[in-house]
Design an enzyme around this catalytic site. Structure first.
Site, PDB file in Angstrom:
ATOM      1  N   PRO A   1       0.481   0.501  -6.792  1.00  0.00           N
ATOM      2  CA  PRO A   1       0.241   0.054  -7.745  1.00  0.00           C
ATOM      3  C   PRO A   1       0.318   0.752  -9.370  1.00  0.00           C
ATOM      4  O   PRO A   1      -0.895   1.071  -9.505  1.00  0.00           O
ATOM      5  CB  PRO A   1      -0.667  -1.561  -7.583  1.00  0.00           C
ATOM      6  CG  PRO A   1      -0.803  -0.772  -6.067  1.00  0.00           C
ATOM      7  CD  PRO A   1      -0.109   0.233  -6.197  1.00  0.00           C
TER       8      PRO A   1
ATOM      9  N   ASP B   1      -0.417  -6.868   1.680  1.00  0.00           N
ATOM     10  CA  ASP B   1      -1.274  -5.745   1.684  1.00  0.00           C
ATOM     11  C   ASP B   1      -2.259  -6.215   1.029  1.00  0.00           C
ATOM     12  O   ASP B   1      -4.051  -5.886   1.817  1.00  0.00           O
ATOM     13  CB  ASP B   1      -1.428  -4.034   2.237  1.00  0.00           C
ATOM     14  CG  ASP B   1      -0.723  -3.757   0.753  1.00  0.00           C
ATOM     15  OD1 ASP B   1      -0.320  -4.426   0.473  1.00  0.00           O
ATOM     16  OD2 ASP B   1      -1.481  -2.485   0.949  1.00  0.00           O
ATOM     17  N   GLN B   2      -2.455  -6.316  -0.149  1.00  0.00           N
ATOM     18  CA  GLN B   2      -3.897  -6.240  -1.041  1.00  0.00           C
ATOM     19  C   GLN B   2      -4.425  -8.010  -0.579  1.00  0.00           C
ATOM     20  O   GLN B   2      -5.534  -7.883  -0.867  1.00  0.00           O
ATOM     21  CB  GLN B   2      -3.245  -6.771  -1.992  1.00  0.00           C
ATOM     22  CG  GLN B   2      -2.469  -4.525  -3.144  1.00  0.00           C
ATOM     23  CD  GLN B   2      -2.839  -4.960  -4.244  1.00  0.00           C
ATOM     24  OE1 GLN B   2      -3.541  -5.521  -4.912  1.00  0.00           O
ATOM     25  NE2 GLN B   2      -1.370  -5.022  -4.617  1.00  0.00           N
TER      26      GLN B   2
ATOM     27  N   GLN C   1      -8.780  -1.462  -5.793  1.00  0.00           N
ATOM     28  CA  GLN C   1      -8.274  -2.169  -4.764  1.00  0.00           C
ATOM     29  C   GLN C   1      -9.989  -2.113  -4.000  1.00  0.00           C
ATOM     30  O   GLN C   1     -10.743  -2.903  -2.785  1.00  0.00           O
ATOM     31  CB  GLN C   1      -7.104  -1.225  -4.089  1.00  0.00           C
ATOM     32  CG  GLN C   1      -6.294  -2.487  -4.474  1.00  0.00           C
ATOM     33  CD  GLN C   1      -4.952  -1.473  -3.304  1.00  0.00           C
ATOM     34  OE1 GLN C   1      -5.010  -1.098  -2.294  1.00  0.00           O
ATOM     35  NE2 GLN C   1      -3.658  -1.136  -3.836  1.00  0.00           N
TER      36      GLN C   1
ATOM     37  N   HIS D   1       1.744  -1.289   5.649  1.00  0.00           N
ATOM     38  CA  HIS D   1       1.007  -1.049   5.519  1.00  0.00           C
ATOM     39  C   HIS D   1      -0.100  -2.647   5.278  1.00  0.00           C
ATOM     40  O   HIS D   1      -1.425  -2.653   5.383  1.00  0.00           O
ATOM     41  CB  HIS D   1       0.429  -0.633   3.683  1.00  0.00           C
ATOM     42  CG  HIS D   1       0.393   0.562   2.631  1.00  0.00           C
ATOM     43  ND1 HIS D   1       2.004   1.219   3.264  1.00  0.00           N
ATOM     44  CD2 HIS D   1      -0.061   1.252   2.762  1.00  0.00           C
ATOM     45  CE1 HIS D   1       1.929   2.258   2.795  1.00  0.00           C
ATOM     46  NE2 HIS D   1       1.026   2.497   2.288  1.00  0.00           N
TER      47      HIS D   1
END
Length: 363
Positions: A130, A294-295, A103, A317
């Site tokens: 994840p 959030d990613q 990430q 998040h």
């Protein structure tokens, strides 16, 4: 003197995500950041091995000057240099998630001067992060919508508490990211998944997880295909069980969910947890799942033009990611409750339209 953007590491969610987004945006935009009160509300405040390795990885990619990067540190200063291509390694030496390392490093690799190959070691299927399968099956397809991609190879699985997993990721830089419109849902065309056991755990546990997921998902989808298998001991010698699900909507959008087994929790219950999470997203008509929310925030902030995503509940998040992106990238995110559909929210941002200054016109 270097002027830092000061970031409170205890704000909102108050965890490692603040570090990952702060450091990644710092490296990409070339702005120094100072993060203080790192994980102040946690039982063990400050940098853990996983956070430290992520900082060191991004720091190496951009030749950064870093102060305070040590286990337990509650404040760091990060002054980036130019992003480079090349080969980089990071090893948490624990079951710390390789997905969380990715990430932080992936957006930096996309805005580098040349292709990047990452050798990441740690936990491949870890709690509170994840699973690498989610990154490969679901998040990669979301990233494609922004005009970017990566290739992942899983060499070895790493589970709690030993870790020891090994994943390689190859990334080619982009000139810019495109804004996304992830607003259309539609009927579920299919649900697919993989239910696995490893080590000494029996295969029937994988079938139990698949059955539990199907119980939750049958009211919203009749076409469900979940593969059940036992990991080869050469790839996964330690004990673990888990399930990964992904579904495709008629619009082409993809939703994912996953769950890991725990001691004294039956397989069917693990599968139901993953199935229930996906079912809730489908019931509210979300076009992006809570785990991916959030990613995508950092990519929305950097992309060209307006990005809009339709989702269900907006997680803490995600709100944290938006707050940090606004501070460092100087963009503005908006959350609009959908006036026509209950429990739906729309997240919008007009991105920076950042152009990769490291690429020549011919690249």
């Amino acid at each position: 003197m270097t002027e830092f953007i000061d970031i409170d590491g205890s704000i909102l969610e108050g965890g490692g995500q603040i570090l990952r987004i702060s450091i990644a945006l710092s490296a990409i935009l070339g702005v120094p950041v100072r993060v203080s009160k790192i994980r102040a509300g946690r039982s063990k405040p400050g940098l853990a091995s996983q956070h430290l390795k992520g900082i060191e990885l991004v720091g190496e990619m951009c030749q950064a000057r870093v102060r305070g990067a040590s286990i337990g540190s509650t404040e760091i200063e990060f002054t980036p240099g130019p992003l480079r291509g090349g080969q980089y390694e990071a090893d948490t030496h624990t079951a710390g998630s390789v997905s969380l390392l990715l990430q932080a490093a992936l957006p930096c690799a996309l805005f580098g001067a040349a292709p990047v190959e990452l050798q990441l070691r740690g936990g491949t299927n870890a709690a509170m992060a994840p699973q690498v399968d989610f990154m490969a099956q679901t998040f990669r397809k979301l990233l494609n919508r922004f005009g970017a991609d990566f290739e992942m190879t899983i060499h070895k699985r790493g589970y709690f508490p030993k870790g020891g997993g090994h994943v390689s990721v190859r990334v080619s830089p982009v000139r810019y990211l495109s804004g996304v419109d992830i607003m259309q849902g539609g009927r579920v065309t299919a649900v697919q998944g993989a239910s696995f056991v490893a080590g000494n755990l029996p295969l029937h546990l994988a079938h139990g997880m698949a059955d539990g997921a199907k119980e939750e998902l049958r009211p919203v989808c009749t076409k469900i295909d979940i593969k059940c298998y036992k990991e080869d001991r050469s790839v996964a010698p330690d004990n673990c069980n888990g399930i990964n699900l992904w579904c495709t909507l008629a619009s082409g959008n993809i939703l994912g969910s996953d769950a890991l087994g725990m001691r004294n929790v039956e397989g069917r219950a693990v599968g139901r947890a993953a199935g229930m999470a996906m079912r809730q997203d489908l019931i509210v008509g979300a076009c992006i799942d809570e785990h991916a929310q959030d990613q995508v925030i950092i990519y929305m902030a950097l992309a060209e033009g307006k990005s809009s995503i339709r989702t269900g509940f907006v997680s803490r998040h995600t709100k944290t990611a938006m707050h940090i992106a606004e501070m460092v990238a100087k963009v503005k995110f908006e959350i609009y409750p959908d006036s026509t559909l209950r429990n739906q929210n729309i997240i919008e941002c007009t991105g920076l339209g950042l152009t990769n200054k490291h690429l020549t016109p011919a690249q």
